[in-house]
Design an enzyme around this catalytic site. Structure first.
Site, short mmCIF file in Angstrom:
data_model
loop_
_atom_site.label_atom_id
_atom_site.label_comp_id
_atom_site.label_asym_id
_atom_site.label_seq_id
_atom_site.Cartn_x
_atom_site.Cartn_y
_atom_site.Cartn_z
N LYS A 21 0.94 -1.11 0.05
CA LYS A 21 -0.11 0.13 -0.05
C LYS A 21 0.74 1.17 0.18
CE LYS A 21 -2.79 1.09 3.65
NZ LYS A 21 -3.91 0.85 4.70
N ASP A 50 -7.24 0.87 0.97
CA ASP A 50 -7.38 1.26 2.55
C ASP A 50 -8.80 0.89 2.89
OD1 ASP A 50 -8.92 3.23 1.83
OD2 ASP A 50 -8.00 4.80 2.90
#
Ligand code: SF4
Length: 229
Positions: free
Chosen positions: A127, A146
């Site tokens: 991420k 997310d």
């Protein structure tokens, strides 16, 4: 009778276009002046709000403006006091100094531009790497998933997957690569402003006519409650 087949990719792009109109200002909210600062800020933002990170990074970057300077810092003595207002600051201090050392040793102090290289740095996962690749270099190798992206993707019916990596694969298949970076910013803004986890404002949502979860979204895309042991 004529039947029309909807191309899932075109439908996903149209939804993204509509959300972009609602949130034309969607962007990465971590303040930074270059790729090194963005990398540090993103590492610091794990399990913490961008607002909390933005409060401390001016002081951190005033003291350590480059990988070379941060690599020579002592994590406990020098860095911890500058970031102690956020969660997991001890581990994050070690990660910052560790990644700075690796940047100096392997990349001449520069931030590498591939996911493979980035995820080898301490504290950097897929991420974080894709935030840096997308925002700093305009070349993401995936979509940042997310909690907002996860929830909204499910509510919009873009996938039935629940695992972040599977959601990412689904989004990468549906959307053209040049839209991967903006997708997460747009979904995050939509999640913060309209499609909240607890009380989504479906009435005020610009995609309610095409959203399969409209007006019954409360339980869609939510994290399951913790099991009591
Ligand atoms: S209609 Fe409701 S559930 Fe669907 S995206 Fe909009 S706010 Fe979220």
């Amino acid at each position: 009778m004529k039947t029309s087949v909807v191309d899932p990719s075109r439908a996903a792009c149209r939804v993204l276009d509509a959300l972009k109109e609602l949130h034309p200002d969607a962007h990465c909210e971590l303040e930074h002046a270059n790729a090194f600062e963005l990398l540090c800020a993103t590492v610091l933002s794990a399990q913490t709000t961008d607002v909390a990170v933005n409060k401390l990074t001016p002081g951190l970057f005033a003291r350590y403006s480059s990988a070379a300077s941060l690599a020579n810092a002592d994590a406990m003595r020098d860095v911890e006091p500058l970031i102690s207002t956020i969660g997991m600051f001890r581990q994050k201090s070690k990660n910052l100094v560790g990644l700075a050392k690796l940047l100096v040793e392997k990349y001449g102090g520069e931030v590498p531009r591939t996911l493979k290289e980035l995820v080898e740095l301490p504290g950097v996962g897929r991420k974080t790497a894709n935030v840096v690749l997308g925002v700093a270099f305009g070349a993401p190798e995936g979509v940042v998933v997310d909690t907002h992206v996860q929830r909204i993707t499910q509510r919009l019916g873009l996938t039935t997957e629940t695992d972040p990596e599977a959601i990412e694969r689904a989004l990468c298949t549906l959307l053209p690569r040049e839209r991967w970076a903006e997708t997460s910013h747009i979904f995050i803004f939509h999640g913060r402003r309209i499609c909240g986890a607890v009380k989504p404002n479906c009435e005020g949502c610009g995609v309610k006519d095409v959203c399969p979860s409209a007006f019954h979204a409360e339980k869609v895309g939510r994290k399951p409650p913790r099991q009591r042991r």
